[in-house]
Design a protein around this motif. Sequence first.
Motif, PDB file in Angstrom:
ATOM      1  N   UNK A   1      -3.248  18.784  39.213  1.00 18.35           N
ATOM      2  CA  UNK A   1      -2.427  17.667  39.692  1.00 18.35           C
ATOM      3  C   UNK A   1      -1.402  17.243  38.638  1.00 18.35           C
ATOM      4  N   UNK A   2      -0.218  16.884  39.110  1.00 24.80           N
ATOM      5  CA  UNK A   2       0.848  16.514  38.174  1.00 24.80           C
ATOM      6  C   UNK A   2       0.503  15.277  37.363  1.00 24.80           C
ATOM      7  N   UNK A   3      -0.241  14.344  37.971  1.00 26.76           N
ATOM      8  CA  UNK A   3      -0.603  13.134  37.228  1.00 26.76           C
ATOM      9  C   UNK A   3      -1.453  13.457  36.013  1.00 26.76           C
TER      10      UNK A   3
ATOM     11  N   UNK B   1      12.447  17.269  34.913  1.00 26.62           N
ATOM     12  CA  UNK B   1      11.276  16.400  34.711  1.00 26.62           C
ATOM     13  C   UNK B   1      11.515  15.025  35.326  1.00 26.62           C
ATOM     14  N   UNK B   2      12.714  14.486  35.154  1.00 23.09           N
ATOM     15  CA  UNK B   2      13.023  13.175  35.734  1.00 23.09           C
ATOM     16  C   UNK B   2      12.947  13.223  37.256  1.00 23.09           C
TER      17      UNK B   2
ATOM     18  N   UNK C   1       5.542   5.026  25.338  1.00 23.29           N
ATOM     19  CA  UNK C   1       5.915   6.426  25.465  1.00 23.29           C
ATOM     20  C   UNK C   1       7.101   6.519  26.414  1.00 23.29           C
ATOM     21  N   UNK C   2       8.189   7.088  25.934  1.00 24.40           N
ATOM     22  CA  UNK C   2       9.396   7.269  26.744  1.00 24.40           C
ATOM     23  C   UNK C   2       9.340   8.652  27.381  1.00 24.40           C
ATOM     24  N   UNK C   3       9.205   8.672  28.691  1.00 26.28           N
ATOM     25  CA  UNK C   3       9.074   9.943  29.399  1.00 26.28           C
ATOM     26  C   UNK C   3      10.416  10.634  29.654  1.00 26.28           C
TER      27      UNK C   3
ATOM     28  N   UNK D   1       7.192  11.604  42.510  1.00 29.41           N
ATOM     29  CA  UNK D   1       5.860  11.004  42.662  1.00 29.41           C
ATOM     30  C   UNK D   1       5.850   9.525  42.262  1.00 29.41           C
ATOM     31  N   UNK D   2       7.038   8.992  42.055  1.00 26.83           N
ATOM     32  CA  UNK D   2       7.230   7.566  41.738  1.00 26.83           C
ATOM     33  C   UNK D   2       6.460   7.139  40.496  1.00 26.83           C
ATOM     34  N   UNK D   3       6.490   7.973  39.476  1.00 25.99           N
ATOM     35  CA  UNK D   3       5.867   7.637  38.197  1.00 25.99           C
ATOM     36  C   UNK D   3       6.877   6.889  37.338  1.00 25.99           C
ATOM     37  N   UNK D   4       6.441   5.889  36.595  1.00 24.49           N
ATOM     38  CA  UNK D   4       7.393   5.151  35.748  1.00 24.49           C
ATOM     39  C   UNK D   4       7.920   6.012  34.603  1.00 24.49           C
ATOM     40  N   UNK D   5       9.061   5.621  34.058  1.00 26.32           N
ATOM     41  CA  UNK D   5       9.694   6.384  32.985  1.00 26.32           C
ATOM     42  C   UNK D   5       9.140   6.034  31.613  1.00 26.32           C
ATOM     43  N   UNK D   6       8.258   5.051  31.539  1.00 27.30           N
ATOM     44  CA  UNK D   6       7.590   4.720  30.274  1.00 27.30           C
ATOM     45  C   UNK D   6       6.097   4.585  30.523  1.00 27.30           C
ATOM     46  N   UNK D   7       5.343   4.815  29.469  1.00 27.34           N
ATOM     47  CA  UNK D   7       3.895   4.631  29.512  1.00 27.34           C
ATOM     48  C   UNK D   7       3.531   3.713  28.355  1.00 27.34           C
ATOM     49  N   UNK D   8       2.531   2.866  28.535  1.00 37.00           N
ATOM     50  CA  UNK D   8       2.181   1.943  27.449  1.00 37.00           C
ATOM     51  C   UNK D   8       1.596   2.670  26.253  1.00 37.00           C
TER      52      UNK D   8
END
Length: 195
Positions: free
Chosen positions: A72-74, A17-18, A50-52, A24-31
């Motif tokens: 889509x993955x997003x 997952x990481x 949210x800790x991804x 796709x350069x997604x951050x590892x946390x979400x607000x």
Amino acid sequence: MTVTRNRRREDQLRADILSELAEIEAPLTAPGRPSRTDPNGWSYGYSDDIDRTTLAWATTYRRLTDHQPDAPRLSHIYAADALLRECRVTGLATLHQELAGGPVNYRFTRCPYCWGSGEDPVEATCDERGCLHGLDADHEHLCPVCRGEEFAPEYFGPDQIQLMDERLARALVARTPAPRPPLRRLLRRNRAGQP
């Protein structure tokens, strides 16, 4: 009957997952949700970010991608964020039931979070979980998804088959109509009663 955890599977899932998030350069946390003092007023509560990188997020994301591999993955990332933001880890049980199309018996279906061990895979202390201090020091922390059910179909299977056989026999007895008298007997009675 004790099922051991598969730490290698958990570590591999998180690593996969990481790498997908990094691709796709997604951050590892979400607000999380903002506080009640949000000037826009769209939220009524607050949740932590949210800790991804957690096992719960990775499991949720993997369940969604396995269910809809062409999406889509997003969209899966945002759905996993929303599920954990609103329902926390217990939302994974609801997601599993929704994807399965009904209730899930974790004795016969492997729990996606603990992988059938029945124990919470996150090794947190009682203080971090908020356990009562009067409890035994060595008490178990049950999996929040399957509620401690152990995946053991070979152990529970014979009893389940016997139970289903008994239920089927009762259903067949209840559904089978009462025997009717043969038509000849009814005709004889009618003829005998006529002058």
